[in-house]
Structures are given as structure tokens and as C-alpha cells.
Write a protein that holds these residues in place. Sequence first.
Motif, mmCIF file in Angstrom:
data_model
loop_
_atom_site.group_PDB
_atom_site.id
_atom_site.type_symbol
_atom_site.label_atom_id
_atom_site.label_comp_id
_atom_site.label_asym_id
_atom_site.label_seq_id
_atom_site.Cartn_x
_atom_site.Cartn_y
_atom_site.Cartn_z
ATOM 1 N N ALA A 196 0.832 -1.209 0.000
ATOM 2 C CA ALA A 196 0.000 0.000 0.000
ATOM 3 C C ALA A 196 0.864 1.255 0.000
ATOM 4 O O ALA A 196 0.569 2.228 -0.707
ATOM 5 C CB ALA A 196 -0.924 -0.011 1.212
ATOM 6 N N ALA A 197 1.955 1.241 0.784
ATOM 7 C CA ALA A 197 2.854 2.398 0.829
ATOM 8 C C ALA A 197 3.527 2.616 -0.519
ATOM 9 O O ALA A 197 3.657 3.752 -0.983
ATOM 10 C CB ALA A 197 3.895 2.197 1.933
ATOM 11 N N LEU A 198 3.967 1.543 -1.149
ATOM 12 C CA LEU A 198 4.598 1.645 -2.467
ATOM 13 C C LEU A 198 3.597 2.096 -3.522
ATOM 14 O O LEU A 198 3.941 2.866 -4.428
ATOM 15 C CB LEU A 198 5.212 0.299 -2.851
ATOM 16 C CG LEU A 198 6.430 -0.135 -2.024
ATOM 17 C CD1 LEU A 198 6.765 -1.593 -2.289
ATOM 18 C CD2 LEU A 198 7.637 0.748 -2.327
ATOM 19 N N TRP A 199 2.375 1.612 -3.426
ATOM 20 C CA TRP A 199 1.341 2.007 -4.380
ATOM 21 C C TRP A 199 1.040 3.504 -4.272
ATOM 22 O O TRP A 199 0.889 4.190 -5.281
ATOM 23 C CB TRP A 199 0.074 1.192 -4.125
ATOM 24 C CG TRP A 199 -1.065 1.549 -5.032
ATOM 25 C CD1 TRP A 199 -1.227 1.206 -6.353
ATOM 26 C CD2 TRP A 199 -2.220 2.325 -4.685
ATOM 27 N NE1 TRP A 199 -2.410 1.714 -6.839
ATOM 28 C CE2 TRP A 199 -3.047 2.412 -5.840
ATOM 29 C CE3 TRP A 199 -2.650 2.944 -3.501
ATOM 30 C CZ2 TRP A 199 -4.256 3.090 -5.847
ATOM 31 C CZ3 TRP A 199 -3.856 3.625 -3.511
ATOM 32 C CH2 TRP A 199 -4.647 3.698 -4.676
ATOM 33 N N ARG A 200 0.981 4.024 -3.040
ATOM 34 C CA ARG A 200 0.672 5.437 -2.849
ATOM 35 C C ARG A 200 1.805 6.339 -3.310
ATOM 36 O O ARG A 200 1.567 7.371 -3.951
ATOM 37 C CB ARG A 200 0.365 5.716 -1.371
ATOM 38 C CG ARG A 200 -0.947 5.165 -0.861
ATOM 39 C CD ARG A 200 -1.268 5.750 0.509
ATOM 40 N NE ARG A 200 -0.204 5.471 1.467
ATOM 41 C CZ ARG A 200 -0.189 4.417 2.275
ATOM 42 N NH1 ARG A 200 -1.183 3.530 2.223
ATOM 43 N NH2 ARG A 200 0.789 4.236 3.134
ATOM 44 N N THR A 201 3.040 5.960 -2.987
ATOM 45 C CA THR A 201 4.171 6.861 -3.209
ATOM 46 C C THR A 201 4.933 6.541 -4.491
ATOM 47 O O THR A 201 5.071 7.389 -5.375
ATOM 48 C CB THR A 201 5.131 6.807 -2.015
ATOM 49 O OG1 THR A 201 4.437 7.177 -0.831
ATOM 50 C CG2 THR A 201 6.308 7.739 -2.226
ATOM 51 N N PHE A 202 5.434 5.321 -4.602
ATOM 52 C CA PHE A 202 6.280 4.959 -5.738
ATOM 53 C C PHE A 202 5.492 4.956 -7.042
ATOM 54 O O PHE A 202 5.956 5.474 -8.062
ATOM 55 C CB PHE A 202 6.906 3.591 -5.496
ATOM 56 C CG PHE A 202 7.974 3.217 -6.489
ATOM 57 C CD1 PHE A 202 9.287 3.601 -6.291
ATOM 58 C CD2 PHE A 202 7.655 2.491 -7.621
ATOM 59 C CE1 PHE A 202 10.277 3.267 -7.207
ATOM 60 C CE2 PHE A 202 8.630 2.151 -8.543
ATOM 61 C CZ PHE A 202 9.942 2.536 -8.334
ATOM 62 N N PHE A 203 4.290 4.392 -7.011
ATOM 63 C CA PHE A 203 3.467 4.309 -8.216
ATOM 64 C C PHE A 203 2.449 5.444 -8.326
ATOM 65 O O PHE A 203 1.695 5.498 -9.304
ATOM 66 C CB PHE A 203 2.725 2.972 -8.264
ATOM 67 C CG PHE A 203 3.619 1.784 -8.512
ATOM 68 C CD1 PHE A 203 4.123 1.516 -9.776
ATOM 69 C CD2 PHE A 203 3.973 0.942 -7.472
ATOM 70 C CE1 PHE A 203 4.941 0.427 -10.007
ATOM 71 C CE2 PHE A 203 4.787 -0.156 -7.692
ATOM 72 C CZ PHE A 203 5.276 -0.406 -8.965
ATOM 73 N N ASN A 204 2.433 6.319 -7.336
ATOM 74 C CA ASN A 204 1.525 7.473 -7.365
ATOM 75 C C ASN A 204 0.073 7.044 -7.575
ATOM 76 O O ASN A 204 -0.690 7.701 -8.284
ATOM 77 C CB ASN A 204 1.948 8.453 -8.462
ATOM 78 C CG ASN A 204 1.323 9.825 -8.279
ATOM 79 O OD1 ASN A 204 0.960 10.222 -7.170
ATOM 80 N ND2 ASN A 204 1.175 10.556 -9.383
ATOM 81 N N GLN A 205 -0.303 5.926 -6.967
ATOM 82 C CA GLN A 205 -1.659 5.391 -7.004
ATOM 83 C C GLN A 205 -2.124 5.052 -8.422
ATOM 84 O O GLN A 205 -3.329 5.082 -8.712
ATOM 85 C CB GLN A 205 -2.648 6.386 -6.365
ATOM 86 C CG GLN A 205 -2.301 6.769 -4.942
ATOM 87 C CD GLN A 205 -3.323 7.706 -4.322
ATOM 88 O OE1 GLN A 205 -4.438 7.839 -4.804
ATOM 89 N NE2 GLN A 205 -2.924 8.368 -3.247
ATOM 90 N N LYS A 206 -1.185 4.709 -9.284
ATOM 91 C CA LYS A 206 -1.546 4.435 -10.685
ATOM 92 C C LYS A 206 -1.122 3.045 -11.145
ATOM 93 O O LYS A 206 -1.134 2.764 -12.337
ATOM 94 C CB LYS A 206 -0.917 5.487 -11.597
ATOM 95 C CG LYS A 206 -1.437 6.895 -11.369
ATOM 96 C CD LYS A 206 -0.768 7.896 -12.291
ATOM 97 C CE LYS A 206 -1.298 9.305 -12.041
ATOM 98 N NZ LYS A 206 -0.625 10.298 -12.931
ATOM 99 N N CYS A 207 -0.758 2.185 -10.228
ATOM 100 C CA CYS A 207 -0.350 0.831 -10.598
ATOM 101 C C CYS A 207 -1.570 -0.083 -10.640
ATOM 102 O O CYS A 207 -2.267 -0.251 -9.637
ATOM 103 C CB CYS A 207 0.667 0.281 -9.606
ATOM 104 S SG CYS A 207 1.188 -1.404 -9.950
ATOM 105 N N GLU A 208 -1.824 -0.672 -11.800
ATOM 106 C CA GLU A 208 -2.962 -1.562 -11.963
ATOM 107 C C GLU A 208 -2.541 -3.019 -12.113
ATOM 108 O O GLU A 208 -3.394 -3.903 -12.214
ATOM 109 C CB GLU A 208 -3.790 -1.135 -13.185
ATOM 110 C CG GLU A 208 -4.360 0.280 -13.074
ATOM 111 C CD GLU A 208 -5.156 0.676 -14.287
ATOM 112 O OE1 GLU A 208 -5.209 -0.145 -15.245
ATOM 113 O OE2 GLU A 208 -5.726 1.781 -14.299
ATOM 114 N N ASP A 209 -1.242 -3.267 -12.147
ATOM 115 C CA ASP A 209 -0.736 -4.631 -12.293
ATOM 116 C C ASP A 209 -0.199 -5.110 -10.947
ATOM 117 O O ASP A 209 0.834 -4.624 -10.478
ATOM 118 C CB ASP A 209 0.372 -4.669 -13.346
ATOM 119 C CG ASP A 209 0.807 -6.093 -13.681
ATOM 120 O OD1 ASP A 209 0.424 -7.018 -12.935
ATOM 121 O OD2 ASP A 209 1.532 -6.279 -14.674
#
Length: 267
Positions: A196-209
Motif C-alpha cells: 500500500a505504501a509503495l502504491w501510494r508513493t512509488f506508483f503514485n496510485q496508478k499501478c494496476e498490475d
Amino acid sequence: MALLVRVLRNQISISQWVPGCSRLLLASRTQGQQGRTLSGTFQLSSTKDSPQPVEEKVGAFTKIIEAMGFTGPLKYSKWKIKIAALRMYTSCVEKTDFEEFFLRCQMPDTFNSWFLITLLHVWMCLVRMKQEGRSGKYMCRIIVHFMWEDVEQRGRIMGVNPYILKKNMMLMTNNFYAAILGYDEGILSDDRGLAAALWRTFFNQKCEDPRQLELLVEYVRKQIQYLDSMNGEDLLLTGEVSWRPLVEKNPQSILKPHSPTYNDEGL
């Protein structure tokens, strides 16, 4: 733009910076996390088994000056720690395979993507060095200082308007603090919390895979464990850090980190 970013990564001379100190937020030490089985071939040990840092005893005078925002006497000379911090930050930007991250995480080759990848590796260094007592905490502040010097210098070379650069630096600073807090919470949580932390920050909430998230969670877990296996004194004196590949070709090699070499002067 993509070509310019790649050129900047290779041409900026980090050794020309002037070390300095800033009262910056430090990442918390990793603890209590059970390792995951990566690539189905090896399993990392729990970070709970990592050696506990020994609390340094300091005198009343040192406590007073540090309460005022200054740094008291350290185990090693400050200039040696500053040189090691420079080397450690250099490892974050020169030894990281950015192209592999762009490809496997489907990130655009932009300055913002470079910053997100660099921030992740800087944070992992902060987590490790926070375990080395007061000297490690001092080194953390210098590493972060070098990071902002680098970001500002790259922006100037790219010809960014000074006003816009200053505004973006303030925004990136806020994002940095938010990312550090989020990553700290994630590394102390289970894999879902870290994802969840990586999705929010690293992927900027745009990772769908979900496979990309899984890959990055495994990367962070194994890298944190790998850094924990490195000798703290070596890190304080040399700052030499090596990074595991995003996808392991030989997973067993993570268990055998190479010890850095340095002379009697700590260089």
C-alpha cells in the motif's frame, strides 16, 4: 527529455558538493518483520533477529548541545562520515539500474521517475544507518542533504526556471517526508501494508498490475535484509553499498555480501 535525464545521471559530479548538516526527518529502524520466500528458492530471515543497536552513553554537555540542534562528538570524525555519506548517496544514483525499473515497473523515463527511484533507495539507506547510533543518525542527515543538493543541481542544469524550481523543491520536500513516514509504516507492517505504501508513493496510485507491486515488495524486503547483513562499521567508514538486481538471477548470492575495503584513514 528522456535523453537529457540519462545524460545528467552520468555527467553530474557529485564530488564537487560541499557537505552540510540539516535537521531532517530520519527513517526509523526496521524491526519485527518476517522475511518472504523470493523466487521460490530462498527465504530471508526475520529482521527481528538483527543485532540490536547499543545505546551510546553521552555526557551532560553533549546532551545540551544536541538539544540545541548541534552534533556532539561522535565515534568517528565527522569529515570521514561525510565522505562515507557522499559515497552512499552516490551508490543510490550510480549503482541503481534505473532502466530496469523503468521497464519492469512501466515508469516513464522522466526526472520525477528518477526521483521516486532514488528516494526509495535513499530511504533504505536511512533505515540501515539509523541502527548505528548517533554516528549513523548524523550520517543520515548528511545523506539527505546530498540528495537535495543533487536534485537542485540537476534542475538547474535542465534549465528549470528558478522560481518554478524553488516551488517544485518545496513540493518534493513535502512528498519526501510523507514517503518516509509511509515507507516506515509499511516496512514495519506485513506485505499488504508495504504494498500500500509503495502504491501510494512509488506508483503514485496508478499501478494496476499487482505483479509490479509484488516485485517491488520483494525487492524492498530482500534489499533491507541485505543491508542489515552488512557490517555497520564498514558502512560508517566507507559508505559502500551494493544493490541487488530487481529480478534475481542467482538468489543465493544475496546471502554473501562483499565486505568493502578501506585504509587506516577510513577511506
